[in-house]
Structure formats: C-alpha cells, structure tokens
Design a protein around this motif. Structure first.
Motif, PDB file in Angstrom:
ATOM      1  N   ARG A 107       0.836  -1.205   0.000  1.00  0.00           N
ATOM      2  CA  ARG A 107       0.000   0.000   0.000  1.00  0.00           C
ATOM      3  C   ARG A 107       0.867   1.249   0.000  1.00  0.00           C
ATOM      4  O   ARG A 107       1.700   1.439   0.891  1.00  0.00           O
ATOM      5  CB  ARG A 107      -0.891   0.027   1.249  1.00  0.00           C
ATOM      6  CG  ARG A 107      -2.154  -0.813   1.143  1.00  0.00           C
ATOM      7  CD  ARG A 107      -2.956  -0.628   2.428  1.00  0.00           C
ATOM      8  NE  ARG A 107      -4.178  -1.410   2.446  1.00  0.00           N
ATOM      9  CZ  ARG A 107      -5.366  -0.979   2.001  1.00  0.00           C
ATOM     10  NH1 ARG A 107      -5.474   0.245   1.529  1.00  0.00           N
ATOM     11  NH2 ARG A 107      -6.418  -1.749   2.056  1.00  0.00           N
ATOM     12  N   THR A 109      -0.262   3.962   0.876  1.00  0.00           N
ATOM     13  CA  THR A 109      -0.672   4.621   2.116  1.00  0.00           C
ATOM     14  C   THR A 109      -0.009   4.045   3.372  1.00  0.00           C
ATOM     15  O   THR A 109      -0.219   4.555   4.461  1.00  0.00           O
ATOM     16  CB  THR A 109      -2.204   4.554   2.280  1.00  0.00           C
ATOM     17  OG1 THR A 109      -2.626   3.184   2.160  1.00  0.00           O
ATOM     18  CG2 THR A 109      -2.899   5.376   1.209  1.00  0.00           C
ATOM     19  N   GLN A 110       0.777   2.952   3.203  1.00  0.00           N
ATOM     20  CA  GLN A 110       1.521   2.404   4.338  1.00  0.00           C
ATOM     21  C   GLN A 110       3.021   2.661   4.181  1.00  0.00           C
ATOM     22  O   GLN A 110       3.823   2.196   4.983  1.00  0.00           O
ATOM     23  CB  GLN A 110       1.278   0.895   4.461  1.00  0.00           C
ATOM     24  CG  GLN A 110      -0.126   0.533   4.925  1.00  0.00           C
ATOM     25  CD  GLN A 110      -0.371   0.964   6.363  1.00  0.00           C
ATOM     26  OE1 GLN A 110       0.462   0.747   7.236  1.00  0.00           O
ATOM     27  NE2 GLN A 110      -1.492   1.604   6.616  1.00  0.00           N
ATOM     28  N   PHE A 114       4.805   8.178   2.966  1.00  0.00           N
ATOM     29  CA  PHE A 114       3.402   8.617   3.018  1.00  0.00           C
ATOM     30  C   PHE A 114       3.007   8.955   4.456  1.00  0.00           C
ATOM     31  O   PHE A 114       2.413   9.998   4.730  1.00  0.00           O
ATOM     32  CB  PHE A 114       2.482   7.517   2.458  1.00  0.00           C
ATOM     33  CG  PHE A 114       1.033   7.959   2.371  1.00  0.00           C
ATOM     34  CD1 PHE A 114       0.520   8.456   1.180  1.00  0.00           C
ATOM     35  CD2 PHE A 114       0.198   7.903   3.488  1.00  0.00           C
ATOM     36  CE1 PHE A 114      -0.807   8.890   1.098  1.00  0.00           C
ATOM     37  CE2 PHE A 114      -1.120   8.328   3.411  1.00  0.00           C
ATOM     38  CZ  PHE A 114      -1.627   8.825   2.217  1.00  0.00           C
ATOM     39  N   LEU A 115       3.374   8.050   5.371  1.00  0.00           N
ATOM     40  CA  LEU A 115       3.023   8.272   6.785  1.00  0.00           C
ATOM     41  C   LEU A 115       3.698   9.536   7.313  1.00  0.00           C
ATOM     42  O   LEU A 115       3.120  10.280   8.105  1.00  0.00           O
ATOM     43  CB  LEU A 115       3.403   7.038   7.617  1.00  0.00           C
ATOM     44  CG  LEU A 115       2.659   5.756   7.200  1.00  0.00           C
ATOM     45  CD1 LEU A 115       3.209   4.539   7.927  1.00  0.00           C
ATOM     46  CD2 LEU A 115       1.154   5.906   7.465  1.00  0.00           C
ATOM     47  N   HIS A 118       1.919  12.634   5.826  1.00  0.00           N
ATOM     48  CA  HIS A 118       0.539  12.776   6.309  1.00  0.00           C
ATOM     49  C   HIS A 118       0.437  12.575   7.810  1.00  0.00           C
ATOM     50  O   HIS A 118      -0.589  12.165   8.321  1.00  0.00           O
ATOM     51  CB  HIS A 118      -0.369  11.788   5.568  1.00  0.00           C
ATOM     52  CG  HIS A 118      -0.377  11.982   4.084  1.00  0.00           C
ATOM     53  ND1 HIS A 118       0.579  11.424   3.257  1.00  0.00           N
ATOM     54  CD2 HIS A 118      -1.194  12.706   3.270  1.00  0.00           C
ATOM     55  CE1 HIS A 118       0.329  11.774   1.988  1.00  0.00           C
ATOM     56  NE2 HIS A 118      -0.730  12.555   1.966  1.00  0.00           N
ATOM     57  N   TRP A 128      -9.285  11.675   8.266  1.00  0.00           N
ATOM     58  CA  TRP A 128      -9.333  10.417   7.508  1.00  0.00           C
ATOM     59  C   TRP A 128     -10.713   9.768   7.592  1.00  0.00           C
ATOM     60  O   TRP A 128     -11.092   9.008   6.719  1.00  0.00           O
ATOM     61  CB  TRP A 128      -8.292   9.433   8.037  1.00  0.00           C
ATOM     62  CG  TRP A 128      -6.894   9.963   8.012  1.00  0.00           C
ATOM     63  CD1 TRP A 128      -6.110  10.259   9.092  1.00  0.00           C
ATOM     64  CD2 TRP A 128      -6.089  10.249   6.854  1.00  0.00           C
ATOM     65  NE1 TRP A 128      -4.879  10.728   8.666  1.00  0.00           N
ATOM     66  CE2 TRP A 128      -4.849  10.728   7.300  1.00  0.00           C
ATOM     67  CE3 TRP A 128      -6.323  10.167   5.469  1.00  0.00           C
ATOM     68  CZ2 TRP A 128      -3.828  11.115   6.432  1.00  0.00           C
ATOM     69  CZ3 TRP A 128      -5.310  10.546   4.601  1.00  0.00           C
ATOM     70  CH2 TRP A 128      -4.078  11.008   5.084  1.00  0.00           C
ATOM     71  N   SER A 135     -11.080   7.147   3.111  1.00  0.00           N
ATOM     72  CA  SER A 135      -9.894   6.293   3.166  1.00  0.00           C
ATOM     73  C   SER A 135      -8.673   7.108   2.770  1.00  0.00           C
ATOM     74  O   SER A 135      -8.771   7.997   1.914  1.00  0.00           O
ATOM     75  CB  SER A 135     -10.058   5.126   2.184  1.00  0.00           C
ATOM     76  OG  SER A 135      -8.808   4.514   1.937  1.00  0.00           O
ATOM     77  N   PRO A 136      -7.523   6.803   3.374  1.00  0.00           N
ATOM     78  CA  PRO A 136      -6.291   7.484   2.960  1.00  0.00           C
ATOM     79  C   PRO A 136      -6.008   7.274   1.464  1.00  0.00           C
ATOM     80  O   PRO A 136      -5.368   8.101   0.828  1.00  0.00           O
ATOM     81  CB  PRO A 136      -5.198   6.817   3.800  1.00  0.00           C
ATOM     82  CG  PRO A 136      -5.906   6.184   4.939  1.00  0.00           C
ATOM     83  CD  PRO A 136      -7.289   5.855   4.473  1.00  0.00           C
ATOM     84  N   ALA A 137      -6.518   6.180   0.912  1.00  0.00           N
ATOM     85  CA  ALA A 137      -6.270   5.888  -0.511  1.00  0.00           C
ATOM     86  C   ALA A 137      -7.086   6.798  -1.431  1.00  0.00           C
ATOM     87  O   ALA A 137      -6.872   6.817  -2.636  1.00  0.00           O
ATOM     88  CB  ALA A 137      -6.589   4.421  -0.807  1.00  0.00           C
ATOM     89  N   CYS A 139      -6.961   9.721  -2.506  1.00  0.00           N
ATOM     90  CA  CYS A 139      -6.060  10.870  -2.658  1.00  0.00           C
ATOM     91  C   CYS A 139      -6.788  12.126  -3.142  1.00  0.00           C
ATOM     92  O   CYS A 139      -6.529  13.233  -2.672  1.00  0.00           O
ATOM     93  CB  CYS A 139      -4.951  10.570  -3.661  1.00  0.00           C
ATOM     94  SG  CYS A 139      -4.255   8.917  -3.600  1.00  0.00           S
TER      95      CYS A 139
END
Ligand code: HEC
Ligand code: HEC
Length: 160
Positions: A107, A109-110, A114-115, A118, A128, A135-137, A139
């Motif tokens: 992911r 988002t993982q 990214f972390l 964000h 979120w 979802s974080p996905a 975008c």
C-alpha cells in the motif's frame, strides 16, 4: 532544527515529490508509453490511477499477480491486459530510494514517506474518517489535481 538540515529536508522532499509524480507528469504532457490508456481505463475504475512511481516494482508485480483478490475486491482482467499493464508499471515503477522498499500490503498509504507526509501535524487524525475522505487511498479528496498527477502543497485542501 539547524538551518542546514531544514534545507536538506526541503530539498529531499522536493526531489521525492518530483520523482514520485514523474510518471504522471510525463503522461499529461502526452509523451507516455502506449499502454497508459489501458491503465487509466482499468485501474481508475474504483480509485485514482495511482502514479506508478509511488510503489517499487516488487509491489506492482504482487498487485498485478493477485487481481482477483485485490484489497477485498475482484479487479481481475484478461491475461493480455494484465500483462500489458504489468509491463508498463514495471517500466515506470518508483526508483527513488524511499520507494525502493515494498510497504506493508503493498500500500502506498503504508509507505514510510506517506506516513511521514501525512503525519498528524499535517493531516488532523479525524480527517481520515470524514465521509468526504473515507480512506487514505482516496487521494483526490484532498489533492484536487491528483488525477492529473498534481500533489504539490498548493493543490491541497482537506474537505470538511
Ligand atoms: C473493482 C474495483 C478495483 C479495481 C478495478 C482496481 N482496484 Fe485497486 N483497490 C481497490 C480497493 C477497494 C482498494 C482498497 C482501497 C482502500 O483501502 O481504501 C484498492 C487499493 C489499491 C492499492 C493500494 C492503495 C493504498 O492503500 O495505498 C493499489 C496500489 C491499487 N489498488 C492498484 C490497482 C491497480 C494497479 C489496478 C488496475 C490493475 C486496480 N487497483 C484496480 C479496488 C479496485
Ligand atoms: C485527508 C487528506 C489527504 C489525503 C486523503 C491524501 N493526502 Fe497527500 N497530503 C495531504 C496534506 C495535507 C499534505 C501536505 C503535507 C505537508 O504540508 O507537508 C499531503 C502531502 C502529500 C505529498 C507531498 C507533497 C509535497 O509537495 O510535499 C504527496 C506526494 C501526497 N500527499 C500524496 C498522496 C497520495 C498518493 C494520496 C493517496 C494515496 C494522498 N496523498 C492522500 C493530505 C491528504
């Protein structure tokens, strides 16, 4: 933070963003590889066609090798389309060093970057969960030009 390290941090953030979205920018300028339209068509049906530079080759290969069990969805495609998209992703996968490591569950988002980008100081934790984000996905909820590869700080607005 001493000034020099702030500058270094900024420089690497800029380099990161530039390299992450390079694929998307190349596309919007029209000098893309032949199979881009398939990617847009097939991989933007349920979410953004994520910029290929945001995941390493190994992640894209695993994703393309398991489309029938795709994050709880069935995203399977015929063999020829799967092969073409996989080859295109392989060519345009991320090579920047922070993208070289496959993130958990492949992911974006993982990913560590990214972390970091964000983190709670940048995106309020409750954002979120807003219905407008989900979802974080997702975008595009905050990066309004995400579909065109625009992720710069000037193009962000977190929805209420
Ligand atoms: C049938 C719907 C569907 C299609 C078609 C689809 N996906 Fe997905 N995809 C999902 C769902 C659902 C998730 C999980 C989203 C979430 O966690 O919010 C996901 C997540 C992802 C993620 C991880 C996002 C993250 O959390 O960082 C990637 C990468 C991805 N998809 C790539 C692709 C690619 C490449 C294709 C085209 C071959 C594709 N998807 C087609 C439904 C789909
Ligand atoms: C809830 C809103 C929100 C969502 C959803 C979101 N982002 Fe962001 N993103 C932000 C904010 C706010 C920043 C700015 C952080 C900062 O100022 O450094 C950011 C920063 C970034 C940056 C760095 C930009 C820069 O110039 O430093 C990238 C790249 C990025 N996001 C990619 C993504 C991707 C890819 C997705 C989806 C997989 C996503 N974001 C989902 C809010 C969001």
């Amino acid at each position: 933070m001493p000034r020099i390290s702030i500058l270094k941090h900024l420089a690497s953030a800029v380099a990161l963003c530039a390299s992450l979205v390079a694929g998307a920018h190349a596309e919007s300028k029209g000098n893309s590889v032949p199979h881009l339209s398939k990617y847009q068509q097939e991989c933007a049906a349920c979410h953004l066609a994520f910029p290929p530079g945001m995941l390493p080759v190994a992640s894209w290969q695993r994703i393309m090798g398991s489309l029938s069990q795709h994050y709880g969805a069935d995203a399977s495609l015929n063999d020829a389309t799967t092969r073409d998209i996989a080859a295109w992703l392989k060519t345009h996968a991320g090579t920047y060093k922070r993208v070289s490591e496959a993130p958990p569950q492949d992911r974006i988002t993982q990913s560590a970057w990214f972390l970091q980008k964000h983190r709670p100081g940048e995106v309020p934790a409750d954002a979120w969960k807003r219905a407008t984000v989900g979802s974080p996905a997702n975008c595009g909820a905050c990066h309004r030009n995400a579909a065109q590869g625009g992720f710069s700080e000037r193009e962000i607005s977190i929805p209420k």
